[in-house]
Design a protein around this motif. Structure first.
Motif, PDB file in Angstrom:
ATOM      1  N   GLY B 121       0.461  -3.335 -11.668  1.00 25.32           N
ATOM      2  CA  GLY B 121       0.078  -1.834 -12.129  1.00 25.32           C
ATOM      3  C   GLY B 121      -1.101  -1.409 -11.374  1.00 25.32           C
ATOM      4  O   GLY B 121      -1.470  -0.262 -11.326  1.00 25.32           O
ATOM      5  N   ALA B 122      -1.972  -2.202 -10.716  1.00 27.06           N
ATOM      6  CA  ALA B 122      -3.111  -2.046 -10.026  1.00 27.06           C
ATOM      7  C   ALA B 122      -2.778  -1.323  -8.581  1.00 27.06           C
ATOM      8  O   ALA B 122      -1.884  -1.849  -8.030  1.00 27.06           O
ATOM      9  N   ALA B 123      -3.812  -0.609  -8.274  1.00 26.41           N
ATOM     10  CA  ALA B 123      -3.517  -0.018  -6.645  1.00 26.41           C
ATOM     11  C   ALA B 123      -5.034   0.248  -6.187  1.00 26.41           C
ATOM     12  O   ALA B 123      -5.921   0.265  -7.010  1.00 26.41           O
ATOM     13  N   ALA B 124      -5.017   0.298  -4.992  1.00 21.71           N
ATOM     14  CA  ALA B 124      -6.305   0.537  -4.262  1.00 21.71           C
ATOM     15  C   ALA B 124      -5.864   1.190  -2.693  1.00 21.71           C
ATOM     16  O   ALA B 124      -5.066   0.520  -2.178  1.00 21.71           O
ATOM     17  N   THR B 125      -6.771   2.148  -2.399  1.00 19.92           N
ATOM     18  CA  THR B 125      -6.691   2.549  -0.979  1.00 19.92           C
ATOM     19  C   THR B 125      -7.929   1.979  -0.196  1.00 19.92           C
ATOM     20  O   THR B 125      -9.062   2.184  -0.566  1.00 19.92           O
ATOM     21  N   GLY B 132      -6.249   1.435   7.942  1.00 21.63           N
ATOM     22  CA  GLY B 132      -6.325   1.707   6.396  1.00 21.63           C
ATOM     23  C   GLY B 132      -4.920   1.384   5.709  1.00 21.63           C
ATOM     24  O   GLY B 132      -3.991   1.273   6.484  1.00 21.63           O
ATOM     25  N   VAL B 133      -5.103   1.031   4.545  1.00 20.24           N
ATOM     26  CA  VAL B 133      -4.037   0.467   3.747  1.00 20.24           C
ATOM     27  C   VAL B 133      -4.013   0.976   2.464  1.00 20.24           C
ATOM     28  O   VAL B 133      -5.074   1.286   1.821  1.00 20.24           O
ATOM     29  N   VAL B 134      -2.762   1.016   1.551  1.00 19.57           N
ATOM     30  CA  VAL B 134      -2.840   1.483   0.297  1.00 19.57           C
ATOM     31  C   VAL B 134      -2.285   0.387  -0.050  1.00 19.57           C
ATOM     32  O   VAL B 134      -0.831  -0.093   0.139  1.00 19.57           O
ATOM     33  N   ILE B 135      -2.576  -0.491  -1.252  1.00 21.28           N
ATOM     34  CA  ILE B 135      -1.886  -1.484  -1.748  1.00 21.28           C
ATOM     35  C   ILE B 135      -1.550  -1.395  -3.256  1.00 21.28           C
ATOM     36  O   ILE B 135      -2.583  -0.903  -3.944  1.00 21.28           O
ATOM     37  N   TRP B 136      -0.505  -1.896  -3.767  1.00 25.26           N
ATOM     38  CA  TRP B 136      -0.394  -1.819  -5.005  1.00 25.26           C
ATOM     39  C   TRP B 136       0.542  -2.909  -5.640  1.00 25.26           C
ATOM     40  O   TRP B 136       0.968  -3.773  -4.790  1.00 25.26           O
TER      41      TRP B 136
END
Lengths: 83, 171, 989
Positions: B121-125, B132-136
């Protein structure tokens, strides 16, 4: 250097783009526009600066940082800023 | 032998949702039937729709199975509440799962992936190898191993894969 | 095979006698054992000479046993893997290791450049400021090449580094720097309390000095205790125990840099394995348990092979079971020197005498008696004799000289806490009279020293210090300690009375690696370089790869004596990261060669490759520059063909790289009005408009076309290279300048793949592709935009032209981009469609006088570009006020014009300057410059765009294009920058 983004949390400074002194108010009229564009104070001590979290939440933040000790003294969303 | 599974995902949908002035995350969440997180997080609701916090007042809408009218339906549901932009083609999605997935991410991004800090449930840009990445983090897989999804802009994909393959080779 | 390791002791050591290893040094074969370092193995084989010194090329041997080693710098491995300046004392021996000595020619034994010693009176401190100055003409031809040949220590292979390197990010509550007694105690304290701990130790296993000395902790041999603690730490999930890892720097934000030597200890890395890994560690707290470094004593010929640090001799004897000589003299000012004497006696090495500079005391008299060695108190060694040590002269307390034969001289001058990392952020260490050492008084935030690094040299104190600092850190972090460990440690004596130097005639070395002697320090002081910072730079003391670890403080003491100050008064210098040398490859990591920076590819990239496109860089993007066809001998042929084919029929170009931004919300139009010089709030839905944005200082920032798709929805485009900058600008405007506006913006550059379809047949081609879409001129007029469906997805068609032809831009969701280019070329076969790249694109826009990057160079205004009339007088926008200042409104500012060579064929080049005919080519007569140039196949001659003073009033006149750098001047005619179809007939068709 680490910057504590109010949304993302503490991040490496390389994720951000630096702009400059956040205390400047854009003048509504022509008076003072040249000073706003060109004149800057060179502070030794705590200073509030605008940084853009380009590789993160894409939000402009206002970071207070001591230019002599490099201590980070806090960061808020620029829109909530010191104005 | 490294415990890492790398999958390139297809068929997903992504859209940027940015709240209009005065509209709360709650209102957006109610319109969509999913919680709109106030922090970086991946919140899944019914109907295969999730909201991922990407900034103050902005989210990715995510679905595992997109249809051609998906983003226009989103836009209709959020009329007056938020601005919507389709991003389903702008990003590529990679899923990393296995016990070594965390190490791979830790070698790429300068954020803490410790399970107590980056739980399901965590996420980070953030950024990996100048990309650039968006990770969840999704729920753990059937064998209890961590599962992450990483979105990168489409044009960077080959460069990202090169970083990923080199890093996985060092496990 | 006969044994070569003649100095190996029969018992003891942490080496594995069941695992012999072969290695070579300077081409000769030797044997060592697993657990050896290269240095211990060389000493085991009685190799006394390992290098030649930097300036004087004096023969040198191994001085120390750790990473502070200044002399034993070798080149490890060969070919592309060769690494110069490797300290033999820190290289774990592996089978097949190859090492060569450095800085000598033709060989180590017979070094021709040792002749430098004859010139030594000239080579004193600061000689390079005084010699090689005259005559000036000889500098380039003689002096510089000579100096380059003689300079440096090792040599690079000059081949690309074949190894790879990676990186990891660590996060912890406590970083323990150094895994010796204090470090292990600190780590254990924190780890058992559940804190996240990272321990970094530079050696192959933790233990530090415990591996080299014969202490007991908790009733067992200290080295066994260290192994036990290391095993406990390694078993805990909250601990990361990094060995072979050097923390090299402390940075702002509690960030620490470290290098882990992943496979340097192996003969070759296994496939995929990196050689080294860069660690970036964020630690809430840190303990600097880096120990202390033993100081040499400064006396005559103290640099001879055979003169070694006493503690290093103990290390070789106890840890590696090597006797570095047969008969030793121990020269000490400390109690630890006596421990070395004891270790030597126990190992069966003869000890000719212990020369203790301090007065006699009962304990030492008794110790000498028990060891059976002669002790000379209040005595000093004044000189070492022999090219390799064979004897010393001692001056006894009575003042009488005495010669003692020996092949090994142990120096024990005292201990310097290894606090270097603590001064990385600028806090200057303070002299402590009590500890007779520089200590950290203020530390980097979150870091505290413990153990010998804090001046606690005795083992019990070091262990307690480690526990104390760890528990203080836990308390700070609000972590409850789960019991504090305590250890019982054998006594050791740590008293020392510093002896900085012994006066005498023979050269006495202060800095071994940079060959700085006492004479140099005294000379520097006489010449006025009395500040500690000047001393360093003028003499180069402490500036070698060892950063003065064994020399800095002795240098300070010699200076203090010369200028009559105390050491506290002279102060000390800061240590700079990296604490030990770091390979550039480790810092670059993945980012080398084609991965130096990411490469961005458009949806048509693969197709373009198949069409034999030549690619160019536009920012991080790869764009097709032209498409080579067989039979075409050079690029100009291809580009001319592409231009003529596009203007003659139809061409297709990938323009996906331009920035695209969705600006939406009730106030979207209002925001755009405040950013562009022209109006957008009034733009009708379904229309596109060219817009220019200024910087706040009034200069043009970027241009692009913006299309309105709905009341509250605009599609903004930017140039390729400014996409990120404009996004940032829009976000600043809506978040910071005008947060009261209800407007949202997001980048959609990657969402859409876009192709320009240009030329007289462009409509026909698109009609063939999209039979059900009405493309008649009145259905989709110039500057109009529509949405349509293709392959079930919403796509967009814009009637825009950068080429000046009847043209369109078709945008599809990027996943359909490859399908679209194929479909365009399929449908285009009937129309002779041609692919064109950025070169042809550029030629066509120059033919039409469109400004692009060269004209939007950050120093031009809208008026300069001929767009003054676009600047609205009815609204305010960013940059309006400053664009109105006199300097930017000056009518004599250079204005955009076109240029054609009068002779119809001479090339005009971008960057050339403009002069009126007959004017001298001086800056005062400069009237402008050429910004873009190309050969125009459409017009059949070279053309250019330029900025010329009063250019708009001078069409038809002549001007000289002055290009002193690249060639002859060209006479040109000034004309309308729109060279082709100035009425814009084609574009409106």
């Amino acid at each position: 250097m680490r910057i504590d983004c109010p949304y993302c949390g503490e991040r490496d400074a390389q994720e951000f783009v630096y702009r400059g002194d956040a205390s400047l108010m854009r003048p509504e009229s022509e008076d003072g526009m040249a000073d706003y564009v060109y004149l800057r104070d060179n502070l030794a001590g705590p200073m509030t600066e605008h940084w853009y979290h380009a590789q993160g939440c894409r939000t402009w933040i206002a970071v207070t940082r001591d230019t002599t000790t490099h201590a980070m003294l806090g960061a808020i969303f620029a829109r909530d800023g010191v104005r | 032998m490294a415990d890492l599974l790398v999958e390139q995902l297809s068929g997903f949908g992504l859209a940027t949702i940015m709240a209009r002035k005065g509209v709360s995350g709650m209102a957006i969440g109610m319109a969509l039937g999913v919680e709109a997180p106030a922090q970086p997080a991946f919140c899944r609701g019914e109907n295969n729709l999730a909201l991922i916090g990407t900034g103050a007042g902005s989210w990715f809408a995510h679905t595992d199975m997109v249809s051609p009218a998906w983003h226009t339906a989103l836009r209709d549901r959020l009329a007056e509440l938020a601005s919507v932009s389709d991003q389903s083609d702008g990003y590529m999605l990679i899923r990393l799962s296995g016990e070594d997935a965390r190490t791979v991410l830790q070698r790429g991004a300068a954020i803490d992936f410790h399970p107590e800090v980056f739980a399901p449930g965590a996420a980070a840009t953030t950024v990996i190898a100048h990309i650039g990445v968006v990770i969840w983090r999704r729920d753990d897989d059937a064998r209890g191993r961590p599962k992450y999804e990483i979105a990168t802009f489409r044009s960077y994909f080959d460069s990202f894969r090169r970083w990923l393959d080199h890093t996985a080779a060092a496990l | 095979m006969s044994r070569t390791d003649v100095n190996r002791l029969t018992n003891g050591g942490l080496i594995d006698r069941t695992k012999p290893l072969r290695f070579t040094f300077d081409g000769k074969n030797y044997r060592g054992l697993a657990g050896d370092t290269l240095a211990s193995a060389l000493l085991a084989n009685d190799v006394r000479l390992v290098g030649r010194s930097f300036k004087y090329h004096r023969p040198r041997g191994i001085l120390a046993a750790g990473s502070e080693e200044p002399n034993a710098l070798v080149t490890l491995r060969s070919g592309a893997h060769a690494e110069p300046n490797t300290r033999a004392t820190t290289v774990p021996l592996y089978d097949g290791l190859e090492a060569t000595s450095q800085n000598r020619w033709p060989s180590l034994a017979f070094d021709f450049l040792a002749v430098n010693q004859l010139a030594s009176p000239l080579l004193v401190a600061g000689f390079y400021y005084k010699t090689f100055m005259w005559p000036a003409a000889l500098w380039e031809k003689l002096y510089e090449p000579l100096i380059r040949r003689a300079a440096g220590l090792g040599k690079l292979s000059m081949l690309p580094d074949p190894d790879h390197y990676d990186r990891e990010h660590g996060f912890c509550d406590l970083l323990v720097i150094g895994g010796g007694a204090a470090g292990l105690a600190a780590a254990l304290t924190a780890a058992r309390s559940g804190a996240r701990v990272i321990v970094a130790d530079e050696d192959v296993m933790p233990g530090g000095r415990l591996l080299s000395e014969r202490h007991q902790i908790d009733g067992i041999l200290a080295s066994d205790w260290a192994a036990r603690v290391a095993a406990e730490l390694a078993s805990l999930p909250n601990v990361r125990l990094l060995t072979r890892t050097t923390v090299f720097g402390v940075y702002d934000g509690r960030e620490y840099g470290a290098v882990e030597r992943v496979s340097d200890h192996l003969s070759a890395p296994s496939s995929g394995q990196p050689r080294q890994r860069l660690w970036k560690i964020i630690a809430k707290r840190a303990v600097l348990a880096a120990g202390a470094i033993e100081r040499p004593i400064v006396f005559g010929a103290n640099d001879r092979p055979g003169v070694m640090m006493a503690s290093a001799i103990s290390t070789y004897v106890n840890r590696y079971a090597v006797a570095p000589g047969k008969c030793a003299v121990v020269f000490t000012a400390t109690d630890s020197g006596w421990t070395t004497a004891h270790d030597l006696v126990r190992a069966g090495v003869g000890v000719g005498a212990v020369v203790d500079a301090r007065p006699a005391d009962a304990r030492h008299i008794e110790l000498a008696r028990r060891l059976g060695v002669e002790a000379l108190f209040g005595a000093v060694v004044t000189e070492v004799h022999g090219r390799v040590a064979k004897a010393v002269t001692v001056r006894t307390a009575e003042g009488a000289p005495r010669r003692i034969s020996c092949d090994l001289v142990a120096m024990a001058g005292g201990w310097n806490p290894a606090i270097g990392l603590g001064s990385n952020l600028g806090a200057r260490p303070i002299w402590s009279d009590a500890q007779q050492a520089f200590l950290l008084e203020s530390c980097p935030p979150g870091l505290a020293p413990a153990g010998a690094a804090a001046g606690d040299l005795a083992l019990g104190d070091a262990l307690r210090g480690g526990v104390h600092q760890a528990s203080a850190a836990l308390a700070d972090l609000g972590i409850a300690p789960k019991g504090l460990p305590s250890f019982s440690a054998s006594d050791d004596f740590a008293a020392a009375t510093p002896l900085w130097q012994v006066p005498g005639k023979a050269k006495a070395f202060v800095d071994f690696q940079h060959d700085v002697t006492v004479t140099d320090v005294q000379l520097a002081a006489r010449e006025g370089f009395i500040s500690i910072e000047h001393l360093k730079r003028y003499t180069t003391l402490g500036m070698a790869t060892d950063q003065g670890k064994t020399s800095q403080l002795n240098g300070h003491a010699v200076l203090a004596a010369v200028i009559g100050k105390t050491i506290a008064e002279t102060g000390t210098v800061l240590s700079r990261p990296p604490y030990l040398p770091v390979a550039i490859g480790a810092l670059a990591g993945h980012h080398r060669g084609q991965d130096f920076r990411p490469m961005r590819k458009t949806a048509s990239h693969r197709w373009a490759q198949a069409q034999r496109a030549i690619f160019t860089d536009a920012g991080q993007w790869k764009r097709a520059q032209w498409f080579a066809r067989s039979g075409e001998s050079e690029w100009l042929e291809s580009v001319n063909r592409e231009v003529l084919a596009t203007r003659g029929s139809v061409g297709v170009c990938d323009v996906s790289t331009l920035g695209k931004i969705d600006v939406q919300g009730p106030d979207a139009g209002t925001l755009l009005d405040r950013l562009y010089i022209n109006n957008f709030a009034s733009l009708p839905i379904g229309k596109a408009r060219y817009g220019v944005m200024l910087r706040e200082d009034g200069f043009v920032m970027d241009d692009g076309t913006t299309t309105r798709f709905a009341e509250d929805s605009y599609f903004v485009t930017t140039t390729t290279v400014n996409a990120a900058k404009v996004m940032q600008h829009i976000d600043y405007a809506r978040q910071v300048l005008w947060p009261e506006l209800d407007v949202q913006a997001t980048s959609v550059t990657e969402q859409w793949a876009t192709y320009a379809v240009a030329g007289p047949k462009s409509r026909a081609l698109l009609q063939a592709l999209l039979p059900s879409v009405d493309l008649a001129n009145d259905a989709l007029p110039y500057m109009g935009a529509i949405e349509l469906v293709w392959k079930e997805r919403v796509c967009r068609l814009f009637r825009l032209s950068f080429s000046g032809e009847l043209a369109y831009e078709i945008s599809v969701p990027a996943r359909l981009g490859e399908a679209l280019i194929l479909a365009l070329f399929e449908a285009g076969r009937a129309f002779d469609v041609t692919a064109y790249g950025t070169e042809a694109l550029s030629v066509m826009r120059i033919e039409k006088g469109h400004p692009a990057g060269n004209e939007l160079n950050g120093t031009t205004t809208a008026a300069d570009l001929g767009m003054g009339r676009m600047m609205s007088t009815k609204k305010d926008y960013l940059g309006r006020v400053m664009a109105g200042r006199p300097g930017l409104c000056d009518p004599e500012r250079p204005r955009l014009v076109g240029l054609k060579p009068v002779n119809g064929r001479s090339l005009i080049r971008a960057g050339a300057h403009l002069l009126s005919p007959g004017q001298d080519a001086v800056a005062a007569n400069d009237e402008g410059f050429v910004s873009s140039a190309a050969y125009s196949p459409t017009l059949g001659l070279p053309i250019a765009l330029a900025f010329l003073k009063l250019g708009h009033q001078r069409h038809g006149e002549r001007i000289i294009v002055h290009d002193p750098v690249r060639g002859a001047d060209v006479e040109a005619a000034i004309c309308n920058p729109v060279f082709f179809d100035p009425e814009g007939v084609r574009v409106r068709g």
